[in-house]
Design an enzyme around this catalytic site. Structure first.
Site, PDB file in Angstrom:
ATOM      1  N   LYS A   1       5.296   9.108   8.406  1.00  0.00           N
ATOM      2  CA  LYS A   1       5.169   8.575   9.767  1.00  0.00           C
ATOM      3  C   LYS A   1       6.225   9.138  10.727  1.00  0.00           C
ATOM      4  O   LYS A   1       6.126  10.298  11.156  1.00  0.00           O
ATOM      5  CB  LYS A   1       5.186   7.053   9.712  1.00  0.00           C
ATOM      6  CG  LYS A   1       3.957   6.490   8.945  1.00  0.00           C
ATOM      7  CD  LYS A   1       3.949   4.986   8.916  1.00  0.00           C
ATOM      8  CE  LYS A   1       2.904   4.457   7.961  1.00  0.00           C
ATOM      9  NZ  LYS A   1       1.537   4.458   8.503  1.00  0.00           N
TER      10      LYS A   1
ATOM     11  N   ASP B   1       9.410   2.654  -1.095  1.00  0.00           N
ATOM     12  CA  ASP B   1       8.443   3.311  -0.215  1.00  0.00           C
ATOM     13  C   ASP B   1       8.808   2.949   1.229  1.00  0.00           C
ATOM     14  O   ASP B   1       8.448   1.883   1.717  1.00  0.00           O
ATOM     15  CB  ASP B   1       7.019   2.850  -0.560  1.00  0.00           C
ATOM     16  CG  ASP B   1       6.001   3.486   0.371  1.00  0.00           C
ATOM     17  OD1 ASP B   1       4.785   3.266   0.156  1.00  0.00           O
ATOM     18  OD2 ASP B   1       6.408   4.169   1.332  1.00  0.00           O
TER      19      ASP B   1
ATOM     20  N   TYR C   1       0.868  -1.184   0.000  1.00  0.00           N
ATOM     21  CA  TYR C   1       0.000   0.000   0.000  1.00  0.00           C
ATOM     22  C   TYR C   1       0.895   1.221   0.000  1.00  0.00           C
ATOM     23  O   TYR C   1       1.861   1.292   0.773  1.00  0.00           O
ATOM     24  CB  TYR C   1      -0.877  -0.012   1.250  1.00  0.00           C
ATOM     25  CG  TYR C   1      -1.739   1.225   1.456  1.00  0.00           C
ATOM     26  CD1 TYR C   1      -1.487   2.106   2.513  1.00  0.00           C
ATOM     27  CD2 TYR C   1      -2.816   1.496   0.621  1.00  0.00           C
ATOM     28  CE1 TYR C   1      -2.282   3.220   2.718  1.00  0.00           C
ATOM     29  CE2 TYR C   1      -3.622   2.621   0.820  1.00  0.00           C
ATOM     30  CZ  TYR C   1      -3.344   3.482   1.881  1.00  0.00           C
ATOM     31  OH  TYR C   1      -4.128   4.590   2.079  1.00  0.00           O
TER      32      TYR C   1
HETATM   33  P1  KE4 Z   1      -0.407   8.154   4.707  1.00  0.00           P
HETATM   34  O1  KE4 Z   1      -1.033   8.896   3.557  1.00  0.00           O
HETATM   35  O2  KE4 Z   1      -1.429   7.284   5.462  1.00  0.00           O
HETATM   36  O3  KE4 Z   1       0.389   9.063   5.640  1.00  0.00           O
HETATM   37  O4  KE4 Z   1       0.687   7.151   4.148  1.00  0.00           O
HETATM   38  C1  KE4 Z   1       0.314   6.204   3.171  1.00  0.00           C
HETATM   39  C2  KE4 Z   1       1.306   5.048   3.223  1.00  0.00           C
HETATM   40  C3  KE4 Z   1       2.272   4.957   2.251  1.00  0.00           C
HETATM   41  N1  KE4 Z   1       3.195   3.959   2.263  1.00  0.00           N
HETATM   42  C4  KE4 Z   1       3.190   3.023   3.253  1.00  0.00           C
HETATM   43  C5  KE4 Z   1       4.225   1.942   3.234  1.00  0.00           C
HETATM   44  C6  KE4 Z   1       2.220   3.080   4.276  1.00  0.00           C
HETATM   45  O5  KE4 Z   1       2.228   2.136   5.262  1.00  0.00           O
HETATM   46  C7  KE4 Z   1       1.255   4.106   4.266  1.00  0.00           C
HETATM   47  C8  KE4 Z   1       0.151   4.192   5.323  1.00  0.00           C
HETATM   48  N2  KE4 Z   1       0.037   3.087   6.194  1.00  0.00           N
HETATM   49  C9  KE4 Z   1      -1.262   2.844   6.800  1.00  0.00           C
HETATM   50  C10 KE4 Z   1      -1.126   1.687   7.768  1.00  0.00           C
HETATM   51  N3  KE4 Z   1      -1.007   0.460   7.125  1.00  0.00           N
HETATM   52  C11 KE4 Z   1      -1.825   4.063   7.458  1.00  0.00           C
HETATM   53  C12 KE4 Z   1      -2.979   3.801   8.382  1.00  0.00           C
HETATM   54  C13 KE4 Z   1      -4.276   4.314   7.827  1.00  0.00           C
HETATM   55  O6  KE4 Z   1      -4.480   4.211   6.600  1.00  0.00           O
HETATM   56  O7  KE4 Z   1      -5.077   4.810   8.647  1.00  0.00           O
END
Ligand code: KE4
Length: 427
Positions: free
Chosen positions: A265, A237, A142
């Site tokens: 993060k 990523d 993701y």
């Molecule tokens: P954000 O847009 O949520 O800050 O980041 C997206 C993203 C991009 N790349 C990786 C590897 C990620 O894990 C994420 C976001 N991770 C999720 C948890 N699996 C965020 C939690 C959520 O969606 O509420």
């Protein structure tokens, strides 16, 4: 009715599902999500005063624990100087210097407000730099919710992607190829089917979003070799793995030099912040220097910068103790619970690297999304619920990674192992 339930009912009348991000709704595990009132160190407290040992850390950012004093003080001081300028300030370069110290492959970077923005921008940049349309991603990975990344695998390995969400047009999805993770042959096939057309590969170097999945030996090096051979860019990523697995993320551990890296993060210490960066010749295709447009009102926000500076400064200064401590505490918890499950006759596979892990409720070795999908999600749901009852808050989905912080110590290990014994005893 509990106060959390009252708050949930109120929120549901205002926010779809009562949440601002779907996973928080607990749909994958059932039950009502507690509403958090405050957090400190390794713990969360909900609106009813219940205390929980936090094992997801806001999905990764809170590596130093909640309300870590130097971060709190940095945010307070920054707020007193003004929350947002929409103009350049010293703290952007201060944080950028720390990032480039940790990630030598990042010669230039740009801050954004989320991991989604970082990944979306990096892909646009890769397309602009190469003049190519196609992007390769991997099932189970993701990279945020930009249209071109909400794509699932087409019928065949090299066939065009199909929308993974309503609202994503086929015309957008078709330029994304979703391939199985840990399968280099599939990548070779895709490049053979689309010669000179693939702008980049974007990959979670260690997958966290299918649960934790470790790259097979040689896999990441194979992606690097293939992209170099075909003139495509490799985007790692590291939104989740950056500063988590080591100061230099997964690329430091596996010795891979990508063309671009995305971060998020931990970089913002809990405040909204992401970044993308890498080769200077690629990054200088970005406006205002080059033809690839990208922008953001709150990009480089002074509060987020100062929270990130305080966080990364502590990680850098205390890196030995930080990463050794995280390794030891997480190993004790991950392996301890696995042993309890084994004694209880529960089929469980544990994938762990550093302070990121997943207990898959399956007897299968998990190396990709397909094998992760053999997990008994109902059994995970029962375990999650029992652990919540015992005051341990695990990520509310079988297909997520759990995280610890430097605030977790021996007492937290003992508490969690006791909770797991009672959870498995409930069956
Ligand atoms: P954000 O847009 O949520 O800050 O980041 C997206 C993203 C991009 N790349 C990786 C590897 C990620 O894990 C994420 C976001 N991770 C999720 C948890 N699996 C965020 C939690 C959520 O969606 O509420």
């Amino acid at each position: 009715m509990t106060k959390s339930r009252e708050l949930q009912v109120r929120a549901a009348g205002l926010l779809p599902g009562g949440v601002d991000s779907p996973v928080r709704a607990f749909r994958a595990v059932g039950g009502d999500p507690p509403f958090v009132e405050r957090a400190h160190g390794a713990y969360l407290w909900d609106a009813d005063g219940n205390k929980y040992l936090d094992c997801f850390g806001s999905w990764g950012p809170m590596i130093l624990g909640h309300a870590f004093p130097p971060v709190v003080e940095a945010i307070q001081a920054a707020a007193a100087r003004g929350a947002s300028f929409g103009a350049s300030h010293r703290y952007e370069a201060d944080l950028a210097e720390l990032v480039t110290k940790c990630f030598p492959s990042v010669e230039r970077l740009r801050f954004v407000s989320s991991g989604t923005e970082a990944c979306m921008s990096a892909i646009r940049l890769a397309r602009g730099f190469t003049g190519r349309k196609f992007v390769i991603k991997f099932e189970g990975c993701y990279h945020g919710h930009a249209d071109s990344l909400l794509v699932k695998a087409g019928s065949g390995i090299a066939t065009l992607g199909i929308p993974g969400s309503a609202g994503v047009p086929e015309e957008t999805a078709m330029h994304t190829l979703a391939l199985p993770y840990n399968d280099l042959a599939a990548v070779e096939t895709a490049f053979d089917a689309h010669p000179g057309q693939i702008a980049c590969i974007i990959v979670e170097p260690v997958v966290g979003n299918a649960g934790t999945i470790i790259p097979e030996p040689g896999y990441l090096a194979g992606l690097r070799k293939i992209t170099l051979a075909h003139g495509s860019l490799l985007i790692l990523d590291e939104v989740m793995t950056g500063f988590r697995l080591s100061l230099g993320g997964a690329q430091q551990i596996y010795g891979i030099t990508p063309d671009l890296t995305t971060l998020g993060k931990i970089i913002g210490g809990g405040l909204p912040c992401g970044a993308f960066g890498g080769r200077a010749d690629v990054m200088e295709f970005l406006a205002p220097l080059g033809p690839v447009y990208q922008a953001g009102t709150l990009s480089g926000n002074p509060l987020a910068m100062c929270a990130g500076i305080a966080t990364l400064s502590h990680l850098i200064e205390h890196q030995g103790a930080v990463y050794t401590g995280l390794e030891n505490t997480t190993r004790a918890i991950a392996e301890g619970v696995a042993g309890i499950a084994r004694e209880a006759g529960i089929a469980m596979t544990t994938n762990r690297i550093g302070s990121m892990w997943t207990w898959f409720f399956t007897g299968v070795h998990v190396t990709d999304f397909g094998s992760a999908s053999t997990s008994d999600t109902a059994a995970f749901g029962r375990f999650h619920h029992a652990m919540m009852e015992a005051g341990v808050w695990l990520p509310p989905s079988q297909f997520e990674a759990a995280f610890l912080s430097t605030a977790h110590g021996e007492r937290e290990v003992e508490y969690l192992l006791e909770a797991a014994k009672s959870a498995f005893a409930q069956g």
